[in-house]
Scaffold this motif. Sequence first.
Motif, PDB file in Angstrom:
ATOM      1  N   GLU A  15      40.155  39.845  31.217  1.00 32.62           N
ATOM      2  CA  GLU A  15      39.455  38.507  31.088  1.00 32.62           C
ATOM      3  C   GLU A  15      39.128  37.879  32.468  1.00 32.62           C
ATOM      4  OE1 GLU A  15      41.236  35.613  28.558  1.00 32.62           O
ATOM      5  OE2 GLU A  15      40.855  36.767  26.963  1.00 32.62           O
ATOM      6  N   HIS A  16      39.859  38.259  33.423  1.00 31.39           N
ATOM      7  CA  HIS A  16      39.948  37.538  34.831  1.00 31.39           C
ATOM      8  C   HIS A  16      39.230  38.591  35.781  1.00 31.39           C
ATOM      9  CE1 HIS A  16      42.361  34.390  32.888  1.00 31.39           C
ATOM     10  NE2 HIS A  16      41.905  33.690  33.705  1.00 31.39           N
ATOM     11  N   GLY A  17      39.194  39.854  35.538  1.00 35.01           N
ATOM     12  CA  GLY A  17      38.594  40.805  36.155  1.00 35.01           C
ATOM     13  C   GLY A  17      39.516  41.150  37.259  1.00 35.01           C
ATOM     14  N   VAL A  18      40.788  41.224  37.067  1.00 34.26           N
ATOM     15  CA  VAL A  18      41.930  41.408  38.135  1.00 34.26           C
ATOM     16  C   VAL A  18      42.385  42.784  37.730  1.00 34.26           C
ATOM     17  CG1 VAL A  18      44.033  40.637  38.943  1.00 34.26           C
ATOM     18  CG2 VAL A  18      42.433  38.882  38.224  1.00 34.26           C
ATOM     19  N   SER A  19      42.631  43.561  39.071  1.00 30.36           N
ATOM     20  CA  SER A  19      43.190  44.812  38.800  1.00 30.36           C
ATOM     21  C   SER A  19      44.680  44.707  38.700  1.00 30.36           C
ATOM     22  CB  SER A  19      42.941  45.861  39.936  1.00 30.36           C
ATOM     23  OG  SER A  19      43.430  45.486  41.167  1.00 30.36           O
ATOM     24  N   ARG A  20      45.300  45.856  38.235  1.00 33.40           N
ATOM     25  CA  ARG A  20      47.044  45.707  38.461  1.00 33.40           C
ATOM     26  C   ARG A  20      47.382  45.396  39.882  1.00 33.40           C
ATOM     27  NH1 ARG A  20      48.744  50.692  34.564  1.00 33.40           N
ATOM     28  NH2 ARG A  20      48.505  49.344  32.544  1.00 33.40           N
ATOM     29  N   ARG A  21      46.679  46.232  40.750  1.00 39.11           N
ATOM     30  CA  ARG A  21      47.148  46.043  42.115  1.00 39.11           C
ATOM     31  C   ARG A  21      46.859  44.785  42.769  1.00 39.11           C
ATOM     32  NH1 ARG A  21      48.393  50.455  45.485  1.00 39.11           N
ATOM     33  NH2 ARG A  21      47.696  51.700  43.850  1.00 39.11           N
ATOM     34  N   ASP A  22      45.851  43.874  42.400  1.00 36.85           N
ATOM     35  CA  ASP A  22      45.461  42.746  42.913  1.00 36.85           C
ATOM     36  C   ASP A  22      46.577  41.676  42.173  1.00 36.85           C
ATOM     37  OD1 ASP A  22      43.160  43.631  44.079  1.00 36.85           O
ATOM     38  OD2 ASP A  22      41.667  43.005  42.505  1.00 36.85           O
ATOM     39  N   LEU A  23      46.842  41.950  40.829  1.00 39.01           N
ATOM     40  CA  LEU A  23      47.903  41.028  40.392  1.00 39.01           C
ATOM     41  C   LEU A  23      49.248  41.144  41.064  1.00 39.01           C
ATOM     42  CD1 LEU A  23      48.681  38.976  38.209  1.00 39.01           C
ATOM     43  CD2 LEU A  23      49.167  40.718  36.662  1.00 39.01           C
ATOM     44  N   GLU A  54      51.526  31.125  35.888  1.00 43.67           N
ATOM     45  CA  GLU A  54      50.629  30.067  36.917  1.00 43.67           C
ATOM     46  C   GLU A  54      49.480  30.871  37.658  1.00 43.67           C
ATOM     47  OE1 GLU A  54      52.703  27.410  40.215  1.00 43.67           O
ATOM     48  OE2 GLU A  54      52.742  29.568  40.694  1.00 43.67           O
ATOM     49  N   PHE A  55      49.664  32.124  37.876  1.00 42.41           N
ATOM     50  CA  PHE A  55      48.330  32.894  38.473  1.00 42.41           C
ATOM     51  C   PHE A  55      47.226  32.722  37.419  1.00 42.41           C
ATOM     52  CE2 PHE A  55      45.915  36.545  38.680  1.00 42.41           C
ATOM     53  CZ  PHE A  55      45.658  36.721  39.954  1.00 42.41           C
ATOM     54  N   PHE A  56      47.439  33.044  36.047  1.00 40.50           N
ATOM     55  CA  PHE A  56      46.399  32.932  35.434  1.00 40.50           C
ATOM     56  C   PHE A  56      46.148  31.469  34.765  1.00 40.50           C
ATOM     57  CE2 PHE A  56      47.674  37.289  34.845  1.00 40.50           C
ATOM     58  CZ  PHE A  56      46.766  38.099  35.072  1.00 40.50           C
ATOM     59  N   GLU A  57      46.752  30.531  35.360  1.00 37.18           N
ATOM     60  CA  GLU A  57      46.734  28.896  35.103  1.00 37.18           C
ATOM     61  C   GLU A  57      46.818  28.856  33.391  1.00 37.18           C
ATOM     62  OE1 GLU A  57      42.886  27.980  36.733  1.00 37.18           O
ATOM     63  OE2 GLU A  57      44.030  27.854  38.943  1.00 37.18           O
ATOM     64  N   VAL A  58      47.685  29.294  32.795  1.00 39.88           N
ATOM     65  CA  VAL A  58      47.912  29.158  31.391  1.00 39.88           C
ATOM     66  C   VAL A  58      49.395  29.063  30.986  1.00 39.88           C
ATOM     67  CG1 VAL A  58      45.921  30.636  30.684  1.00 39.88           C
ATOM     68  CG2 VAL A  58      48.217  31.649  30.812  1.00 39.88           C
ATOM     69  N   PRO A  59      49.986  28.588  29.885  1.00 39.04           N
ATOM     70  CA  PRO A  59      51.094  28.261  29.646  1.00 39.04           C
ATOM     71  C   PRO A  59      51.845  29.456  29.258  1.00 39.04           C
ATOM     72  CG  PRO A  59      49.899  26.846  28.072  1.00 39.04           C
ATOM     73  CD  PRO A  59      48.826  27.760  29.139  1.00 39.04           C
ATOM     74  N   VAL A  60      53.042  29.532  29.696  1.00 36.37           N
ATOM     75  CA  VAL A  60      53.978  30.819  29.846  1.00 36.37           C
ATOM     76  C   VAL A  60      54.049  31.616  28.395  1.00 36.37           C
ATOM     77  CG1 VAL A  60      56.170  29.846  29.164  1.00 36.37           C
ATOM     78  CG2 VAL A  60      56.017  32.009  30.736  1.00 36.37           C
ATOM     79  N   GLU A  61      53.969  30.783  27.471  1.00 37.45           N
ATOM     80  CA  GLU A  61      53.832  31.059  25.701  1.00 37.45           C
ATOM     81  C   GLU A  61      52.473  31.617  25.547  1.00 37.45           C
ATOM     82  OE1 GLU A  61      53.483  27.158  26.213  1.00 37.45           O
ATOM     83  OE2 GLU A  61      55.713  27.603  26.781  1.00 37.45           O
TER      84      GLU A  61
END
Length: 78
Positions: A15-23, A54-61
């Motif tokens: 959804e965020h267009g982030v690769s495994r390596r970027d994350l 926090e990286f995805f700016e969502v609750p951990v749940e």
Amino acid sequence: MSDTVHNRIALLRAEHGVSRRDLAEALEVHYQTVGYLERGEYSPSLHLALRIAEFFEVPVELVFSIEPFPRISDSRSA
């Protein structure tokens, strides 16, 4: 009770267009760690789980659960 921790990391990455390596770079972990997490082969520490949320700016749940997440296709057929 299973010790499996289910997650939506792959979905959030897509959804965020982030690769495994970027994350992995943002979290300061090896990119293979992200793959292990996504496949459920590794359960994150609480600290890492909170950093991912926090990286995805969502609750951990929204990222992690001890119960399987419903499949997207299941919600469409209702």
